[in-house]
Design a protein around this motif. Structure first.
Motif, PDB file in Angstrom:
ATOM      1  N   GLU A  27       0.810  -1.215   0.000  1.00  0.00           N
ATOM      2  CA  GLU A  27       0.000   0.000   0.000  1.00  0.00           C
ATOM      3  C   GLU A  27       0.845   1.267   0.000  1.00  0.00           C
ATOM      4  N   ARG A  28       1.855   1.333   0.826  1.00  0.00           N
ATOM      5  CA  ARG A  28       2.694   2.542   0.868  1.00  0.00           C
ATOM      6  C   ARG A  28       3.406   2.814  -0.454  1.00  0.00           C
ATOM      7  N   PRO A  29       4.062   1.802  -1.070  1.00  0.00           N
ATOM      8  CA  PRO A  29       4.686   2.058  -2.373  1.00  0.00           C
ATOM      9  C   PRO A  29       3.659   2.440  -3.441  1.00  0.00           C
ATOM     10  N   LEU A  30       2.490   1.835  -3.372  1.00  0.00           N
ATOM     11  CA  LEU A  30       1.437   2.171  -4.322  1.00  0.00           C
ATOM     12  C   LEU A  30       1.006   3.626  -4.153  1.00  0.00           C
ATOM     13  N   ALA A  31       0.861   4.054  -2.918  1.00  0.00           N
ATOM     14  CA  ALA A  31       0.467   5.437  -2.647  1.00  0.00           C
ATOM     15  C   ALA A  31       1.508   6.429  -3.158  1.00  0.00           C
ATOM     16  N   ALA A  32       2.771   6.023  -3.146  1.00  0.00           N
ATOM     17  CA  ALA A  32       3.857   6.920  -3.562  1.00  0.00           C
ATOM     18  C   ALA A  32       4.130   6.886  -5.065  1.00  0.00           C
ATOM     19  N   GLU A  34       3.863   7.849  -8.457  1.00  0.00           N
ATOM     20  CA  GLU A  34       3.333   8.959  -9.251  1.00  0.00           C
ATOM     21  C   GLU A  34       3.210   8.623 -10.733  1.00  0.00           C
ATOM     22  N   THR A  35       3.697   7.434 -11.126  1.00  0.00           N
ATOM     23  CA  THR A  35       3.601   7.061 -12.540  1.00  0.00           C
ATOM     24  C   THR A  35       2.214   6.534 -12.897  1.00  0.00           C
ATOM     25  N   LEU A  36       1.463   6.101 -11.905  1.00  0.00           N
ATOM     26  CA  LEU A  36       0.102   5.618 -12.153  1.00  0.00           C
ATOM     27  C   LEU A  36      -0.860   6.797 -12.257  1.00  0.00           C
ATOM     28  N   ALA A  37      -1.866   6.641 -13.097  1.00  0.00           N
ATOM     29  CA  ALA A  37      -2.921   7.647 -13.159  1.00  0.00           C
ATOM     30  C   ALA A  37      -3.582   7.722 -11.783  1.00  0.00           C
TER      31      ALA A  37
END
Length: 120
Positions: A27-32, A34-37
């Motif tokens: 979750e934390r890496p996903l939240a960080a 910025e390459t994802l829409a």
């Protein structure tokens, strides 16, 4: 029934692993990222938090079943079944190794305990 207590404890353990280990690793890496829409990133994060709630509910359902509250053993077992089918089926359907996504297998013993409690 004592088997429901074991299912509650195991479900609670997996909820804790998801929350603390999964939060740090996923979750934390996903939240960080910025390459994802933003809509993709935030929807995936919302789903992660929803799963956290469902895992906690599974443990609560089995705990309620231990105290012989009608229907909760079936609800917890049904949730465990969904996690097994989705989790165990995900890897081969997507060409992935269980080494990468083993999570579904964690719920096989929970499902077995739930079924044992329902049948026994």
């Amino acid at each position: 029934m004592l088997v429901s207590l074991f299912a509650a404890i195991l479900s609670g353990l997996w909820a804790g692993v998801h929350t603390f280990v999964g939060g740090r690793e996923c979750e934390r890496p996903l939240a960080a990222d910025e390459t994802l829409a933003p809509v993709v990133r935030e929807t995936m994060r919302m789903c992660w938090h929803m799963i956290t709630g469902v895992l906690i509910l599974m443990a609560v359902f089995f705990a309620a079943a231990y105290f012989e509250v009608a229907g909760f053993a079936l609800a917890g077992t049904a949730l465990a079944l969904v996690f097994v089918v989705a989790g165990v089926g995900f890897a081969p359907l997507n060409g992935l190794s269980y080494r990468l996504v083993p999570q579904g297998w964690l719920f096989v013993p929970v499902l077995a305990l739930g079924l044992w409690g329902l049948v026994g």
